[in-house]
Design an enzyme around this catalytic site. Structure first.
Site, PDB file in Angstrom:
ATOM      1  N   VAL A 131      36.435  34.609  42.796  1.00 48.19           N
ATOM      2  CA  VAL A 131      36.229  35.832  43.588  1.00 48.19           C
ATOM      3  C   VAL A 131      35.122  35.617  44.632  1.00 48.19           C
ATOM      4  O   VAL A 131      34.160  34.893  44.386  1.00 48.19           O
ATOM      5  CB  VAL A 131      35.838  36.995  42.626  1.00 48.19           C
ATOM      6  CG1 VAL A 131      35.468  38.249  43.396  1.00 48.19           C
ATOM      7  CG2 VAL A 131      36.998  37.282  41.680  1.00 48.19           C
ATOM      8  N   ASP A 171      43.250  36.307  56.246  1.00 50.64           N
ATOM      9  CA  ASP A 171      43.527  36.010  54.828  1.00 50.64           C
ATOM     10  C   ASP A 171      44.903  36.516  54.413  1.00 50.64           C
ATOM     11  O   ASP A 171      45.735  35.762  53.887  1.00 50.64           O
ATOM     12  CB  ASP A 171      42.484  36.672  53.913  1.00 50.64           C
ATOM     13  CG  ASP A 171      41.148  35.953  53.920  1.00 50.64           C
ATOM     14  OD1 ASP A 171      40.901  35.185  54.867  1.00 50.64           O
ATOM     15  OD2 ASP A 171      40.351  36.176  52.992  1.00 50.64           O
ATOM     16  N   ALA A 219      43.054  39.090  48.857  1.00 45.10           N
ATOM     17  CA  ALA A 219      44.341  39.167  49.563  1.00 45.10           C
ATOM     18  C   ALA A 219      45.472  38.635  48.682  1.00 45.10           C
ATOM     19  O   ALA A 219      46.581  39.178  48.681  1.00 45.10           O
ATOM     20  CB  ALA A 219      44.271  38.385  50.878  1.00 45.10           C
ATOM     21  N   ALA A 220      45.187  37.585  47.908  1.00 44.54           N
ATOM     22  CA  ALA A 220      46.240  37.009  47.065  1.00 44.54           C
ATOM     23  C   ALA A 220      46.666  37.995  45.980  1.00 44.54           C
ATOM     24  O   ALA A 220      47.868  38.144  45.697  1.00 44.54           O
ATOM     25  CB  ALA A 220      45.764  35.698  46.448  1.00 44.54           C
ATOM     26  N   GLY A 274      35.741  32.687  49.545  1.00 46.97           N
ATOM     27  CA  GLY A 274      36.403  32.137  50.731  1.00 46.97           C
ATOM     28  C   GLY A 274      37.793  31.587  50.477  1.00 46.97           C
ATOM     29  O   GLY A 274      38.387  30.970  51.347  1.00 46.97           O
ATOM     30  N   LEU A 275      38.329  31.813  49.262  1.00 45.86           N
ATOM     31  CA  LEU A 275      39.673  31.296  48.978  1.00 45.86           C
ATOM     32  C   LEU A 275      40.716  32.411  48.974  1.00 45.86           C
ATOM     33  O   LEU A 275      41.858  32.196  48.560  1.00 45.86           O
ATOM     34  CB  LEU A 275      39.684  30.531  47.652  1.00 45.86           C
ATOM     35  CG  LEU A 275      38.948  29.178  47.676  1.00 45.86           C
ATOM     36  CD1 LEU A 275      38.901  28.565  46.288  1.00 45.86           C
ATOM     37  CD2 LEU A 275      39.601  28.198  48.639  1.00 45.86           C
TER      38      LEU A 275
HETATM   39  O1  PMV Z   1      37.591  35.910  53.129  1.00 47.83           O
HETATM   40  P1  PMV Z   1      36.772  34.789  53.648  1.00 47.83           P
HETATM   41  O2  PMV Z   1      35.443  34.658  53.005  1.00 47.83           O
HETATM   42  O3  PMV Z   1      37.553  33.518  53.757  1.00 47.83           O
HETATM   43  O4  PMV Z   1      36.336  35.139  55.160  1.00 47.83           O
HETATM   44  C1  PMV Z   1      37.232  35.523  56.097  1.00 47.83           C
HETATM   45  C2  PMV Z   1      36.865  34.943  57.396  1.00 47.83           C
HETATM   46  C3  PMV Z   1      35.950  35.743  58.300  1.00 47.83           C
HETATM   47  O5  PMV Z   1      36.240  35.269  59.611  1.00 47.83           O
HETATM   48  C4  PMV Z   1      34.492  35.471  57.990  1.00 47.83           C
HETATM   49  C5  PMV Z   1      36.194  37.250  58.248  1.00 47.83           C
HETATM   50  C6  PMV Z   1      37.546  37.689  58.788  1.00 47.83           C
HETATM   51  O6  PMV Z   1      37.921  38.818  58.512  1.00 47.83           O
HETATM   52  O7  PMV Z   1      38.199  36.924  59.505  1.00 47.83           O
END
Ligand code: PMV
Length: 317
Positions: free
Chosen positions: A105, A155, A113-114, A108-109
């Site tokens: 959680v 995402d 959204a998944a 950044g992965l």
């Molecule tokens: O969900 P993350 O942590 O991979 O971040 C998404 C990427 C950002 O550019 C930081 C935010 C976005 O909404 O694009």
């Protein structure tokens, strides 16, 4: 019983600047995934069982802005008007929804959204309400707003379509070709860091000096375009230097962290061709471009430098 799954994702280039209209490149990561099962239940109501987050509750006991409650309500609301026979959420036959995920959680992965995508897919299939990827993506984007505040939508898009994506906010999905497979090692700092905060802090910087930060976002946009060209031409070894440049710009934006920098440096020392943080930053994951034969060594050295977990993944045509 109906089941569905959705992969994780990793941003290769362009995070943060993508919120300001610049392009970004992201790919699905199938080694981690969210899985959802929907079963008819003899109990009334919609029951959610998500042991990973210690949640076992009936939908109505959750606050409306709880992301899982919002996914389910947003799914059912249009059903009641479009298909009265399907009854919407009111009087819905009892169902039990089991949610699990191997995606860490807030790292950044794409865990949020998944889960949204897998949940919508499982409900749509169980309740016999087919949806296009476009509809699914739009629903998942609404939930991303709860997770992230002002998400670019990258995402949910990569995860819904499960394809490499050249993403520009507000544009139709554009995928990209991979001329030659390449390998990356993903290293997890083990630190959860809410994307919302990092995005908010960049916004404060931007408000204070728009001219300066627009230039930085432009530089990132140029890196992303060059990277796309190199990937399509099968010149992926040249992506390393572009990753290093992108990481420096993210450091300038204050979204890296000592732990991310330590892993990036460790990967470079171990022979990676380039490395950068990935996603919101301040914690979460970094990526390193490696020759396949050095992937295991880079992964081992990342762990010695403090990575809680690593994933070796190859990006295919
Ligand atoms: O969900 P993350 O942590 O991979 O971040 C998404 C990427 C950002 O550019 C930081 C935010 C976005 O909404 O694009």
């Amino acid at each position: 019983m109906t089941s569905a799954f959705a992969p994780g994702k990793i941003i290769l280039f362009g995070e943060h600047a993508v919120v300001y209209g610049r392009p970004a490149l992201a790919v699905p990561v199938t080694q981690v995934h969210a899985d959802v099962e929907v079963l008819d239940s003899s109990k009334d109501g919609i029951w959610i069982d998500a042991p990973d987050i210690h949640l076992h509750a009936e939908l109505n006991s959750l606050l409306p802005d709880h992301p899982l409650a919002a996914v389910i309500s947003n799914f059912f609301t249009p059903l009641s008007s479009l298909h009265p026979a399907k009854r919407g959420m009111e009087g819905q036959r009892g169902v039990e929804i089991k949610i699990s995920s191997t995606i860490p959680v807030a790292s950044g992965l794409g865990s949020g959204a998944a889960v949204s995508v897998a949940l919508i897919r499982a409900l749509s299939s169980h309740l016999d309400h087919p949806m296009t990827n476009e509809q699914l993506n739009a629903l998942a984007y609404e939930i991303e707003k709860i997770h992230h505040g002002t998400p670019s939508g990258i995402d949910n898009t990569v995860i819904t379509y499960a394809k490499p994506v050249y993403f520009v906010k507000g544009h139709l999905i554009e995928t990209f070709k991979v001329g030659k497979p390449f390998t990356i090692v993903i290293g997890d700092t083990g630190i959860s860091a809410p994307t919302k905060e990092a995005v908010g802090d960049v916004h404060v910087l931007w408000e204070a000096d728009k001219a300066r930060w627009e230039k930085v976002f432009d530089k990132i946009g140029e890196i992303v375009k060059k990277a796309k060209e190199k990937i399509e031409n099968g010149e992926s070894e040249e992506l390393g230097e572009l990753m290093n440049q992108n990481h420096s710009l993210l450091q300038e934006m204050t979204v890296s962290s000592p732990e991310l920098d330590r892993l990036v440096n460790a990967a470079l020392k171990a022979g990676a061709l380039g490395a950068k943080m990935s996603g919101g930053g301040r914690g979460g994951n970094m990526i390193a471009l490696v020759k396949p034969e050095t992937a295991e060594a880079v992964s081992r050295l990342l762990k010695e430098a403090g990575a809680k977990n690593t994933i070796i993944t190859s990006i295919h045509p």
